[in-house]
Scaffold this motif. Sequence first.
Motif, PDB file in Angstrom:
ATOM      1  N   PRO A 218       0.568  -1.301  -0.079  1.00 31.59           N
ATOM      2  CA  PRO A 218       0.008  -0.183   0.330  1.00 31.59           C
ATOM      3  C   PRO A 218       0.926   1.473  -0.143  1.00 31.59           C
ATOM      4  O   PRO A 218       0.485   2.500  -0.237  1.00 31.59           O
ATOM      5  N   HIS A 219       1.986   0.737   0.446  1.00 31.30           N
ATOM      6  CA  HIS A 219       2.821   2.070   0.114  1.00 31.30           C
ATOM      7  C   HIS A 219       3.720   2.330  -0.913  1.00 31.30           C
ATOM      8  O   HIS A 219       4.973   3.087  -1.146  1.00 31.30           O
ATOM      9  N   GLY A 220       3.556   0.976  -1.429  1.00 35.18           N
ATOM     10  CA  GLY A 220       4.352   1.277  -3.228  1.00 35.18           C
ATOM     11  C   GLY A 220       3.955   1.796  -4.476  1.00 35.18           C
ATOM     12  O   GLY A 220       1.867   2.597  -4.147  1.00 35.18           O
ATOM     13  N   ALA A 221       3.966   1.787  -5.567  1.00 30.74           N
ATOM     14  CA  ALA A 221       3.087   1.424  -6.743  1.00 30.74           C
ATOM     15  C   ALA A 221       3.644   0.662  -7.960  1.00 30.74           C
ATOM     16  O   ALA A 221       4.852   0.782  -7.650  1.00 30.74           O
ATOM     17  N   ILE A 222       2.991   0.650  -8.559  1.00 29.66           N
ATOM     18  CA  ILE A 222       3.639   0.522 -10.092  1.00 29.66           C
ATOM     19  C   ILE A 222       3.814   1.500 -11.374  1.00 29.66           C
ATOM     20  O   ILE A 222       2.670   2.291 -11.314  1.00 29.66           O
ATOM     21  N   ILE A 223       4.791   2.087 -12.024  1.00 31.83           N
ATOM     22  CA  ILE A 223       4.081   3.153 -12.835  1.00 31.83           C
ATOM     23  C   ILE A 223       4.915   2.415 -13.962  1.00 31.83           C
ATOM     24  O   ILE A 223       5.920   1.691 -13.935  1.00 31.83           O
ATOM     25  N   GLY A 224       3.576   2.490 -14.759  1.00 32.93           N
ATOM     26  CA  GLY A 224       4.190   1.570 -16.128  1.00 32.93           C
ATOM     27  C   GLY A 224       4.407   3.109 -17.042  1.00 32.93           C
ATOM     28  O   GLY A 224       3.661   3.483 -17.809  1.00 32.93           O
ATOM     29  N   LEU A 225       4.955   2.478 -18.240  1.00 31.41           N
ATOM     30  CA  LEU A 225       5.404   2.879 -19.928  1.00 31.41           C
ATOM     31  C   LEU A 225       5.081   2.192 -21.201  1.00 31.41           C
ATOM     32  O   LEU A 225       5.824   1.042 -20.892  1.00 31.41           O
ATOM     33  N   GLY A 226       4.300   1.976 -21.788  1.00 36.86           N
ATOM     34  CA  GLY A 226       4.186   1.587 -23.070  1.00 36.86           C
ATOM     35  C   GLY A 226       5.038   1.633 -24.076  1.00 36.86           C
ATOM     36  O   GLY A 226       3.709   3.681 -24.508  1.00 36.86           O
ATOM     37  N   ALA A 227       5.278   1.917 -25.025  1.00 34.04           N
ATOM     38  CA  ALA A 227       5.596   2.247 -26.107  1.00 34.04           C
ATOM     39  C   ALA A 227       6.021   1.706 -27.163  1.00 34.04           C
ATOM     40  O   ALA A 227       6.468   0.623 -27.408  1.00 34.04           O
ATOM     41  N   CYS A 228       5.516   0.979 -29.079  1.00 31.60           N
ATOM     42  CA  CYS A 228       6.373   0.497 -29.539  1.00 31.60           C
ATOM     43  C   CYS A 228       7.684   0.963 -30.182  1.00 31.60           C
ATOM     44  O   CYS A 228       8.658   1.491 -29.731  1.00 31.60           O
ATOM     45  N   HIS A 229       7.911   0.654 -30.671  1.00 29.29           N
ATOM     46  CA  HIS A 229       9.791   0.465 -31.360  1.00 29.29           C
ATOM     47  C   HIS A 229      10.798  -0.547 -30.168  1.00 29.29           C
ATOM     48  O   HIS A 229      11.405  -1.552 -31.190  1.00 29.29           O
ATOM     49  N   SER A 230      11.030  -0.074 -29.526  1.00 26.30           N
ATOM     50  CA  SER A 230      12.061  -0.444 -28.747  1.00 26.30           C
ATOM     51  C   SER A 230      12.101  -0.507 -27.262  1.00 26.30           C
ATOM     52  O   SER A 230      11.426   0.891 -27.166  1.00 26.30           O
ATOM     53  N   PHE A 231      12.402  -1.089 -26.375  1.00 25.39           N
ATOM     54  CA  PHE A 231      12.642  -0.344 -24.938  1.00 25.39           C
ATOM     55  C   PHE A 231      13.388  -0.015 -25.145  1.00 25.39           C
ATOM     56  O   PHE A 231      12.772   1.245 -24.065  1.00 25.39           O
ATOM     57  N   GLU A 232      14.343   0.315 -25.967  1.00 21.18           N
ATOM     58  CA  GLU A 232      14.945   1.788 -25.298  1.00 21.18           C
ATOM     59  C   GLU A 232      14.266   3.466 -25.380  1.00 21.18           C
ATOM     60  O   GLU A 232      14.401   3.543 -25.288  1.00 21.18           O
ATOM     61  N   TYR A 233      13.515   3.052 -26.806  1.00 22.00           N
ATOM     62  CA  TYR A 233      12.382   3.717 -26.907  1.00 22.00           C
ATOM     63  C   TYR A 233      11.768   4.289 -26.279  1.00 22.00           C
ATOM     64  O   TYR A 233      11.355   6.139 -25.595  1.00 22.00           O
TER      65      TYR A 233
END
Length: 447
Positions: A218-233
Motif C-alpha cells: 500500500p506504500h508502493g506503486a507501479i509506474i508503467g509505460l508502453g511504447a512501440c519500436h523498442s525498450f530503449e525507445y
Amino acid sequence: MDKYDLLIIGAGTSGAYLARRVAQMGYSVLVIESLPKDKIGTKYDIFHIEQREFERLGIPRPVEGDEAWAFEFEKNYNSDPLCLYAKLQTNHVVGLHLHEYTVLMNELAEKAGARILYEAKFKSLLFDKAGRVSGIKYTYKGEEIEAAARITADCSGIEAAARTALPDDYGIENRPLTAEDMFYVILRYVKIKNEADYLDGSTFWASYKSWIAPCADPHGAIIGLGACHSFEYAEKVYEEMIKTVPLPEHEVIRTERGRTPFMRNFHSLVGDNFIVSGDAGCLTKSINGEGVTSSIYELKIAAAAIDRAFKTGDTSRNSLWRINTEYNRTQGAEFAMLRALLIGVINAATPDEFQYAFSSGMISDEILNAVNGSPMPAKAILNTGRAFISGIAKKNISKSTLKAAARALKNAAEIFIHYRNYPETPDGFEKWCEKADKIYDRIGKIK
Ligand SMILES: Cc1cc2nc3c(=O)[nH]c(=O)nc-3n(C[C@H](O)[C@H](O)[C@H](O)COP(=O)(O)OP(=O)(O)OC[C@H]3O[C@@H](n4cnc5c(N)ncnc54)[C@H](O)[C@@H]3O)c2cc1C
C-alpha cells in the motif's frame, strides 16, 4: 500416435481457459507447454482484471487471502500531463499475480479433464493428405512425439509458434510480429517516499501512454509505460514524461519488461482444423495492450464453435468461421474503432494540446466513460464540440491537429462499420481484407 479432440499449444491464461471449457463439454484435450509448471505466467508479476469481467466471462475471482490476489482499487484517473485536471472514473479493478492466476487456471482445466504436459515444446504442424492440419510434433524429455487432433489451437503467445508455421495459403496471416506491431512495456515497482502521496487509485496519462497504479504494497506503486519500436525507445519516452508529469517522490525497487501485441487482430482466426487465439492472434485491447480478458471473450465464442464443429463432425474453416464473424462484429469492431481514434489523436496532439483538452472540459468524465462502454449523453458531445471550436479559435489547437482529429473520426467510423459487416462465410473475405487494409493504411501506426 495419441489422438485428441483438441490440442492446445501454450498453457497461459488463453490456453488454460480454452482447455477447461472444452474439457468440461466431455472432449479430450491435450495442452503442451514449453515451461515447467513453476515458471508459467512468470513473464511479469501483476496484471489487472476489471471486476465486471469475472462474471461476464465465467473466470475465477480470487479474493483477499488467495495466492493469486494482490490488491484491488476503484478509482481511475485520466490525467493531463501536468496533473491539474485529472478526471475520475470509478471502475472496480482487481490486481492479480499472473503466475498464481495462471496456475489456478491450469489446475481448473486439469480438474475439468484436460491433460497438461509441461516442458513439452511445439516443433511443427502435421498435415493430412489434403493439406489440412491434423496434429503436431513436439519434443518432450528429449524425444520427438507426434499427436493427432481434430482441432489444433495456437495459444502460444506473442511468438505464435504454430500460426507462423502455417503455409502461406492457409487463410491465416502467418508472419511473425515486428517491433512496430507490439508495445514494449516497462514497469517500475516503486516505494513512495511521502505518506501524502500514497495512491488511492490509478492515473493514466494518454499523452505518454503511461500510468501509475497501486501494487500489493500500500506504500508502493507501479509506474508503467508502453511504447512501440523498442525498450530503449520506451525509456526515452519515460525520460520525456518525467520532465512534465509530477510523479510522487519514489525509490525504484525493481523493474520488469515485457512485450504485448499492439496491432489489429489477424483478419481470420481460423483455418481447416485450426484456430489461433490470445496474444498469438493479437487479441489485445487497442487502448492499452491488455489481453487476458479480451482473449477469453473470443475463446468463449471459440469454445461454442468447437462444440458445434465436433457435434457435426465438420471442423473445416467454413464450420469454424462463426468465430471470426461473431468476434469481429462485436469486440473486434469496438477495438478497431478505438484503435483508429487513439492513433489519430495521440499521433497528432502535442502535450500542450492535451493540457488544453483537459483544462477546457473537452475531455470530460462522460467522454471517458463512453470509451469504457457507457452511453454518451448528447450534452457531453455538445460540450466537447464547443471546447474544440473555442480551442481552434483561440489557437490552443492547431489546424493540423484539427485535420488529424477529423480524419481519425472518419477512419474510426469507417473501420467500425466495416467490421460490423464482417463476412458471414469465407466468401467475400478477400475483398473484405482488401478494404480493411486500405482503411488501416490511412489509420497508420502509433508513433
Ligand atoms: C508488462 C505487461 C503488463 C500487462 N498487463 C496486463 C493487464 O494488466 N491485464 C491484461 O489483461 N493484460 C495485460 N498484459 C497482456 C497479457 O499479459 C497478455 O495479453 C496475456 O498474458 C496473453 O495470454 P496468452 O495465454 O495468450 O499468452 P501467454 O501468456 O504468452 O502464454 C503462452 C504460453 O505458451 C507457451 N509457449 C510458447 N511457445 C511455445 C512452444 N513453442 N511450445 C509450447 N508452449 C509454448 C509459453 O511458455 C506460455 O506459457 C500485459 C502485458 C505486459 C507485457
